[in-house]
Design an enzyme around this catalytic site. Structure first.
Site, PDB file in Angstrom:
ATOM      1  N   ARG A   1      84.707 126.765  89.621  1.00 53.12           N
ATOM      2  CA  ARG A   1      85.660 127.356  88.524  1.00 53.12           C
ATOM      3  C   ARG A   1      86.912 127.828  89.159  1.00 53.12           C
ATOM      4  O   ARG A   1      87.341 128.814  89.943  1.00 53.12           O
ATOM      5  CB  ARG A   1      85.014 128.803  88.063  1.00 53.12           C
TER       6      ARG A   1
ATOM      7  N   SER B   1      78.635 130.510  77.569  1.00 45.45           N
ATOM      8  CA  SER B   1      78.642 131.749  77.611  1.00 45.45           C
ATOM      9  C   SER B   1      78.089 132.531  76.324  1.00 45.45           C
ATOM     10  O   SER B   1      78.526 132.080  75.401  1.00 45.45           O
ATOM     11  CB  SER B   1      80.135 132.129  77.914  1.00 45.45           C
TER      12      SER B   1
ATOM     13  N   LYS C   1      87.531 139.063  84.915  1.00 47.51           N
ATOM     14  CA  LYS C   1      87.887 139.061  83.425  1.00 47.51           C
ATOM     15  C   LYS C   1      88.084 140.464  83.053  1.00 47.51           C
ATOM     16  O   LYS C   1      87.326 141.119  82.622  1.00 47.51           O
ATOM     17  CB  LYS C   1      86.615 138.499  82.531  1.00 47.51           C
TER      18      LYS C   1
END
Length: 215
Positions: free
Chosen positions: A42, A111, A140
């Site tokens: 990621r 997700s 996040k």
């Protein structure tokens, strides 16, 4: 390469912000030696050309440990690098369309933040769900923590593996005992560790206890 519930047990999500004395490759290799069961690349701030060579090397490394290698968001990179799969968020490519594109033997993770999203992702062909954020997380900042009851409702209603993500560290893993999740996805808890291999061994033990209920 397909997966089962145990593949989600200790899911490592890379973050080059933690690269220091070790390269990303070296960090991932330490995590694999420590017992991670899935690796996701990621890297939001690099383009496909920059990442391709790195992704190919990491895919080969993970393959030598028989651990699935997943790319976050970038379907093109996943296919070019020979990755085992791709993980998409709610704002990325639709799972049903993605399944048509990549076929049945490619892992798709999705997700989900609520029961409806989880049901839809499974219906559309997702192989596993990443559910969260289960705790407040700096990764996040716009993600509101999911309640334990919502997490339990999701694991009760879907038949595919579920990995919890968001704000999870060594002190919090056992708080997820009884939620029904198959494992935990970790970023800084793994890659900020001074000794990644040793830390992963401890995290793997905790995640095993969480799943079996031996908290």
């Amino acid at each position: 390469m397909k997966l089962d519930n145990s593949t989600m047990r200790l899911y490592a999500v890379t973050d080059s912000a933690w690269i220091g004395r070790q390269t990303l490759y070296e960090q991932v290799e330490c995590a694999l030696r420590g017992g991670v069961t899935c690796v996701q690349l990621r890297e939001k701030h690099k383009n496909t050309a920059e990442l391709l060579d790195e992704a190919i090397k990491l895919r080969e490394l993970c393959g030598s440990y028989n651990v699935p290698f997943i790319i976050n968001d970038n379907v093109e990179l996943a296919l070019k690098s020979g990755a085992d799969g791709v993980h998409v968020g709610q704002d990325d490519m639709n799972v049903a369309e993605l399944r048509k594109l990549v076929g049945d033997n490619f892992i798709i993770g999705a997700s989900a933040h609520n029961v409806n999203e989880a049901i839809q992702a499974e219906r559309d062909g997702a192989d596993y769900l990443g559910v969260g954020a289960v705790f407040a997380t700096s990764t996040k900042s716009d993600a509101s923590p999911l309640s334990f009851d919502t997490l339990r409702a999701i694991t009760d209603i879907v038949s595919i593996p579920v990995v919890a993500i968001g704000g999870i560290n060594r002190e919090r893993i056992l708080k997820l005992t009884g939620s029904g999740v198959d494992g935990v996805a970790l970023v800084s808890a793994i890659f900020s560790a001074e000794d990644i291999e040793s830390e992963c061994r401890k995290l793997r033990e905790l995640s095993n206890r969480m799943v079996t209920g031996n908290a």
